[in-house]
Design an enzyme around this catalytic site. Sequence first.
Site, short mmCIF file in Angstrom:
data_model
loop_
_atom_site.label_atom_id
_atom_site.label_comp_id
_atom_site.label_asym_id
_atom_site.label_seq_id
_atom_site.Cartn_x
_atom_site.Cartn_y
_atom_site.Cartn_z
N GLY A 103 2.80 2.10 10.73
CA GLY A 103 3.80 3.14 10.54
C GLY A 103 4.56 3.53 11.79
N GLU A 126 -5.21 -4.89 10.94
CA GLU A 126 -4.18 -3.88 11.10
C GLU A 126 -4.44 -3.09 12.38
OE1 GLU A 126 -2.27 -2.80 7.13
OE2 GLU A 126 -4.01 -1.54 7.31
N HIS A 135 -9.37 1.09 5.14
CA HIS A 135 -8.09 1.32 5.83
C HIS A 135 -8.33 2.29 6.98
CE1 HIS A 135 -3.98 2.58 6.61
NE2 HIS A 135 -3.58 1.50 5.94
N ASN A 173 0.87 -1.18 0.00
CA ASN A 173 0.00 0.00 0.00
C ASN A 173 0.90 1.22 0.00
OD1 ASN A 173 -1.81 2.05 0.49
ND2 ASN A 173 -2.22 1.46 2.62
N TRP A 174 0.98 1.87 -1.16
CA TRP A 174 1.87 3.03 -1.27
C TRP A 174 1.28 4.28 -0.63
CZ3 TRP A 174 4.80 3.39 -6.66
CH2 TRP A 174 5.81 2.44 -6.66
N LYS A 175 0.02 4.23 -0.24
CA LYS A 175 -0.65 5.41 0.33
C LYS A 175 -0.46 6.62 -0.61
CE LYS A 175 0.30 3.51 4.85
NZ LYS A 175 0.22 3.70 6.28
N GLY A 199 2.79 -1.24 4.31
CA GLY A 199 2.83 0.16 3.93
C GLY A 199 4.25 0.59 3.57
N GLY A 200 4.96 1.15 4.55
CA GLY A 200 6.28 1.72 4.32
C GLY A 200 7.24 0.81 3.58
N GLU A 253 -6.75 4.73 7.96
CA GLU A 253 -6.55 6.14 7.61
C GLU A 253 -7.79 6.71 6.92
OE1 GLU A 253 -2.80 5.62 5.60
OE2 GLU A 253 -1.87 5.16 7.53
N SER A 267 3.63 -2.33 10.36
CA SER A 267 5.09 -2.38 10.56
C SER A 267 5.71 -3.72 10.19
CB SER A 267 5.44 -2.00 12.01
OG SER A 267 5.02 -0.68 12.28
C1 PEP Z 1 -0.62 0.14 6.14
O1 PEP Z 1 -0.68 1.31 5.89
O2 PEP Z 1 -1.52 -0.61 5.75
C2 PEP Z 1 0.54 -0.35 6.89
C3 PEP Z 1 0.48 -1.55 7.37
O3 PEP Z 1 1.60 0.50 7.02
P1 PEP Z 1 3.05 0.14 7.62
O4 PEP Z 1 3.48 -1.18 7.02
O5 PEP Z 1 3.93 1.25 7.21
O6 PEP Z 1 2.90 0.01 9.11
#
Ligand code: PEP
Length: 255
Positions: A175, A169, A99, A12-14, A235-236, A101, A214
Amino acid sequence: MTPNIKPLVAGNWKMNGFRNSLSELGAMTAGYDIAMRNRIDMLLCVPATLIFAAAQEALGTRVHVGGQDCHFNQVGAHTGDISAEMIADSGGTAVIVGHSERRTDHGETNAIVKSKAEAGLRGDLLTIVCIGETEAQRKAGETLDVLKDQLDGSMPDDSTAAKVVVAYEPVWAIGTGLVPSAADVEEAHGFMRNNLTDRFGDKGAKMRLLYGGSVKPGNAEELMGIANVDGALVGGASLKAEDFLGICAAYEKLC
Ligand code: PEP
């Protein structure tokens, strides 16, 4: 892991990535060799602006490209939104809905997430429904109640194992570099499996349950080894091919 379920690693590049970032996708497709393809499904959910170009980049590689949200309608007066059908029209084959966010920044309720998930299915997209508790809810001992509420309220009634994926999640793990203990992940995923099997029968028993929050190459193997963890939403660490492929390689060892 769940026996006989092919894991999915979804990125997920957001709100990250420009056209020149697609070189990372190019490196991902190059590293997604036959051995990995046979064991793991790979998906990258990019900003709406990149879906078409990313789908072109991934053409013929079996790496899937998806969107990060969709409106519940197919077309209409909804400035700034895109529909599931538009994602499909751009070459995307998947969408993330609910999500945290989106739930936080855009006030998306379970009912809204459910209608978006239904739209994902209507558009023939692999639909990833995200759920997870906040730090305050975990501290208050409400985690399983929150998961039940979000599953009951967000999952489409016609969910199938082939087309719907659930991502657990914990909001506090996204993050932050924080990850729940293996026992906590196992409890959450076991709870989700029971809830989905009670409601959807065999389809729930076979549905992929991703862990997200994470995930990095260094912790992927341990997380993937937990019962009922059938992949990751990343994500990251999905922004760089080296990290994303490192997570896939860790999973591949277990398959
Ligand atoms: C996400 O945004 O779905 C996520 C899991 O982010 P990260 O891996 O950066 O915690």
